[in-house]
Design a protein around this motif. Structure first.
Motif, PDB file in Angstrom:
ATOM      1  N   ALA A 133       0.826  -1.211   0.000  1.00  0.00           N
ATOM      2  CA  ALA A 133       0.000   0.000   0.000  1.00  0.00           C
ATOM      3  C   ALA A 133       0.861   1.262   0.000  1.00  0.00           C
ATOM      4  CB  ALA A 133      -0.945   0.002   1.193  1.00  0.00           C
ATOM      5  N   GLU A 134       1.894   1.289   0.801  1.00  0.00           N
ATOM      6  CA  GLU A 134       2.732   2.489   0.904  1.00  0.00           C
ATOM      7  C   GLU A 134       3.391   2.853  -0.423  1.00  0.00           C
ATOM      8  OE1 GLU A 134       3.776   5.823   2.910  1.00  0.00           O
ATOM      9  OE2 GLU A 134       2.680   4.175   3.870  1.00  0.00           O
ATOM     10  N   PRO A 135       4.105   1.922  -1.095  1.00  0.00           N
ATOM     11  CA  PRO A 135       4.702   2.321  -2.373  1.00  0.00           C
ATOM     12  C   PRO A 135       3.666   2.629  -3.445  1.00  0.00           C
ATOM     13  CG  PRO A 135       5.085  -0.022  -1.956  1.00  0.00           C
ATOM     14  CD  PRO A 135       4.560   0.578  -0.690  1.00  0.00           C
ATOM     15  N   LEU A 136       2.543   1.913  -3.466  1.00  0.00           N
ATOM     16  CA  LEU A 136       1.508   2.187  -4.466  1.00  0.00           C
ATOM     17  C   LEU A 136       0.834   3.534  -4.203  1.00  0.00           C
ATOM     18  CD1 LEU A 136      -0.113  -1.349  -4.849  1.00  0.00           C
ATOM     19  CD2 LEU A 136       1.377  -0.175  -6.488  1.00  0.00           C
ATOM     20  N   GLY A 137       0.564   3.841  -2.936  1.00  0.00           N
ATOM     21  CA  GLY A 137      -0.017   5.135  -2.607  1.00  0.00           C
ATOM     22  C   GLY A 137       0.922   6.283  -2.912  1.00  0.00           C
ATOM     23  N   THR A 138       2.208   6.066  -2.713  1.00  0.00           N
ATOM     24  CA  THR A 138       3.199   7.094  -3.044  1.00  0.00           C
ATOM     25  C   THR A 138       3.271   7.327  -4.539  1.00  0.00           C
ATOM     26  OG1 THR A 138       4.482   6.514  -1.075  1.00  0.00           O
ATOM     27  CG2 THR A 138       5.623   7.759  -2.791  1.00  0.00           C
ATOM     28  N   LEU A 139       3.191   6.227  -5.327  1.00  0.00           N
ATOM     29  CA  LEU A 139       3.132   6.374  -6.778  1.00  0.00           C
ATOM     30  C   LEU A 139       1.888   7.147  -7.201  1.00  0.00           C
ATOM     31  CD1 LEU A 139       4.276   2.849  -8.036  1.00  0.00           C
ATOM     32  CD2 LEU A 139       5.480   5.014  -8.364  1.00  0.00           C
ATOM     33  N   LEU A 140       0.766   6.838  -6.584  1.00  0.00           N
ATOM     34  CA  LEU A 140      -0.477   7.547  -6.892  1.00  0.00           C
ATOM     35  C   LEU A 140      -0.327   9.042  -6.631  1.00  0.00           C
ATOM     36  CD1 LEU A 140      -3.497   7.504  -7.655  1.00  0.00           C
ATOM     37  CD2 LEU A 140      -3.999   6.985  -5.252  1.00  0.00           C
ATOM     38  N   ALA A 141       0.355   9.399  -5.563  1.00  0.00           N
ATOM     39  CA  ALA A 141       0.561  10.814  -5.246  1.00  0.00           C
ATOM     40  C   ALA A 141       1.275  11.541  -6.377  1.00  0.00           C
ATOM     41  CB  ALA A 141       1.354  10.947  -3.947  1.00  0.00           C
ATOM     42  N   GLY A 142       2.174  10.839  -7.062  1.00  0.00           N
ATOM     43  CA  GLY A 142       2.899  11.449  -8.172  1.00  0.00           C
ATOM     44  C   GLY A 142       2.028  11.750  -9.378  1.00  0.00           C
ATOM     45  N   ALA A 143       0.821  11.159  -9.407  1.00  0.00           N
ATOM     46  CA  ALA A 143      -0.113  11.412 -10.505  1.00  0.00           C
ATOM     47  C   ALA A 143      -1.120  12.505 -10.164  1.00  0.00           C
ATOM     48  CB  ALA A 143      -0.849  10.120 -10.871  1.00  0.00           C
ATOM     49  N   VAL A 144      -1.102  12.998  -8.925  1.00  0.00           N
ATOM     50  CA  VAL A 144      -2.053  14.018  -8.484  1.00  0.00           C
ATOM     51  C   VAL A 144      -1.573  15.397  -8.943  1.00  0.00           C
ATOM     52  CG1 VAL A 144      -3.056  15.154  -6.463  1.00  0.00           C
ATOM     53  CG2 VAL A 144      -2.776  12.667  -6.487  1.00  0.00           C
ATOM     54  N   PRO A 145      -2.435  16.189  -9.578  1.00  0.00           N
ATOM     55  CA  PRO A 145      -2.002  17.526 -10.009  1.00  0.00           C
ATOM     56  C   PRO A 145      -1.640  18.409  -8.820  1.00  0.00           C
ATOM     57  CG  PRO A 145      -4.384  17.262 -10.285  1.00  0.00           C
ATOM     58  CD  PRO A 145      -3.843  15.918  -9.937  1.00  0.00           C
ATOM     59  N   ALA A 146      -0.548  19.117  -8.957  1.00  0.00           N
ATOM     60  CA  ALA A 146      -0.076  19.995  -7.878  1.00  0.00           C
ATOM     61  C   ALA A 146      -0.783  21.340  -7.990  1.00  0.00           C
ATOM     62  CB  ALA A 146       1.435  20.154  -7.962  1.00  0.00           C
ATOM     63  N   GLU A 147      -2.049  21.363  -7.620  1.00  0.00           N
ATOM     64  CA  GLU A 147      -2.858  22.571  -7.715  1.00  0.00           C
ATOM     65  C   GLU A 147      -3.543  22.823  -6.387  1.00  0.00           C
ATOM     66  OE1 GLU A 147      -5.588  22.337 -10.928  1.00  0.00           O
ATOM     67  OE2 GLU A 147      -4.129  21.487 -12.318  1.00  0.00           O
ATOM     68  N   PRO A 148      -3.723  24.065  -6.007  1.00  0.00           N
ATOM     69  CA  PRO A 148      -4.414  24.362  -4.746  1.00  0.00           C
ATOM     70  C   PRO A 148      -5.895  24.013  -4.836  1.00  0.00           C
ATOM     71  CG  PRO A 148      -3.999  26.380  -5.969  1.00  0.00           C
ATOM     72  CD  PRO A 148      -3.276  25.288  -6.696  1.00  0.00           C
ATOM     73  N   GLY A 149      -6.444  23.592  -3.715  1.00  0.00           N
ATOM     74  CA  GLY A 149      -7.881  23.365  -3.628  1.00  0.00           C
ATOM     75  C   GLY A 149      -8.370  22.008  -4.088  1.00  0.00           C
ATOM     76  N   VAL A 150      -7.462  21.132  -4.531  1.00  0.00           N
ATOM     77  CA  VAL A 150      -7.944  19.835  -4.995  1.00  0.00           C
ATOM     78  C   VAL A 150      -8.178  18.893  -3.809  1.00  0.00           C
ATOM     79  CG1 VAL A 150      -6.834  20.031  -7.257  1.00  0.00           C
ATOM     80  CG2 VAL A 150      -5.629  18.867  -5.393  1.00  0.00           C
ATOM     81  N   VAL A 151      -9.209  18.069  -3.941  1.00  0.00           N
ATOM     82  CA  VAL A 151      -9.575  17.081  -2.942  1.00  0.00           C
ATOM     83  C   VAL A 151      -9.535  15.713  -3.611  1.00  0.00           C
ATOM     84  CG1 VAL A 151     -11.404  16.251  -1.408  1.00  0.00           C
ATOM     85  CG2 VAL A 151     -11.064  18.715  -1.737  1.00  0.00           C
ATOM     86  N   LEU A 152      -8.836  14.763  -3.005  1.00  0.00           N
ATOM     87  CA  LEU A 152      -8.767  13.417  -3.559  1.00  0.00           C
ATOM     88  C   LEU A 152     -10.045  12.666  -3.206  1.00  0.00           C
ATOM     89  CD1 LEU A 152      -5.088  12.405  -2.688  1.00  0.00           C
ATOM     90  CD2 LEU A 152      -5.955  13.767  -4.609  1.00  0.00           C
ATOM     91  N   VAL A 153     -10.751  12.211  -4.206  1.00  0.00           N
ATOM     92  CA  VAL A 153     -12.014  11.497  -4.004  1.00  0.00           C
ATOM     93  C   VAL A 153     -11.850  10.074  -4.535  1.00  0.00           C
ATOM     94  CG1 VAL A 153     -14.477  11.409  -4.503  1.00  0.00           C
ATOM     95  CG2 VAL A 153     -13.349  13.626  -4.202  1.00  0.00           C
TER      96      VAL A 153
END
Length: 201
Positions: free
Chosen positions: A65-85
């Motif tokens: 879970a930890e390495p996969l979740g960290t990889l997922l974080a790298g796909a999240v846009p670095a923009e203010p106000g975003v909420v992960l759903v």
């Protein structure tokens, strides 16, 4: 002590040490179009990443879970106000996997990306396992299957997170449900994209 009793090795290359070593981690994110959204995948659904996702989801390998979740974080846009759903799991699947596997990954990605997690999405009817379904069958299986139970906070936008994008049917339904509740859906972030969704690098 645990490493002495149960030595860890990479699920991709069997090298001793990490459960997913640096050699087997995807080097570049993939940008794909699915469900009318910009979608970013941490890597392609093959090789070590495919093995890691299958082991995590189907074989109880929570240490991934930890390495996969960290990889997922790298796909999240670095923009203010975003909420992960995160896309919700069925109750049956969550029981079989010892909890909601996507919520777990989203929380890890949240720590790494500093984007909060929101859980407005709910399944409102029974859906089939999508494995083996074609594009039309996946769309019919998920049609009107989700609902968003809460509106967004002012100034926020959703980034839908899931493990794998194949046809985009799950992301499309999640985006529909969120939009119906007043959410702005900025993008989607996934751990892996299957062959049919992989662009030219």
């Amino acid at each position: 002590m645990a490493d002495l009793v149960w030595p860890r090795s990479c699920i991709g290359c069997a090298r001793a040490g990490r459960v997913l070593c640096e050699r087997c981690v995807p080097l570049d994110v993939l940008h794909v179009a699915a469900a009318g959204l910009p979608v970013v995948a941490a890597g392609a659904y093959d090789g070590p990443l495919r093995a890691a996702l299958i082991a995590y989801k189907e074989r109880g390998r929570r240490d991934l879970a930890e390495p996969l979740g960290t990889l997922l974080a790298g796909a999240v846009p670095a923009e203010p106000g975003v909420v992960l759903v995160p896309v919700p799991s069925t109750a049956r699947v969550a029981r079989a996997r010892g909890g909601d596997h996507m919520l777990r990954l989203a929380r890890i990605a949240s720590r790494a990306s500093h984007a909060p997690v929101g859980t407005p999405l709910r399944l409102v009817r029974t859906v089939q396992d999508s494995a083996g379904l074609d594009h039309q069958e996946r769309a019919a299986n998920l049609s009107a299957a989700m609902s968003a139970t809460s509106p967004p906070s002012p100034g926020t936008a959703a980034v839908i997170v899931d493990d794998i994008v194949t046809t985009g049917a799950t992301l499309r339904e999640a985006a529909r449900a969120l939009a119906a509740a007043g959410w702005s859906v900025r993008a989607a972030a996934v751990v892996a994209a299957t062959e049919r969704k992989r662009p030219a690098r």
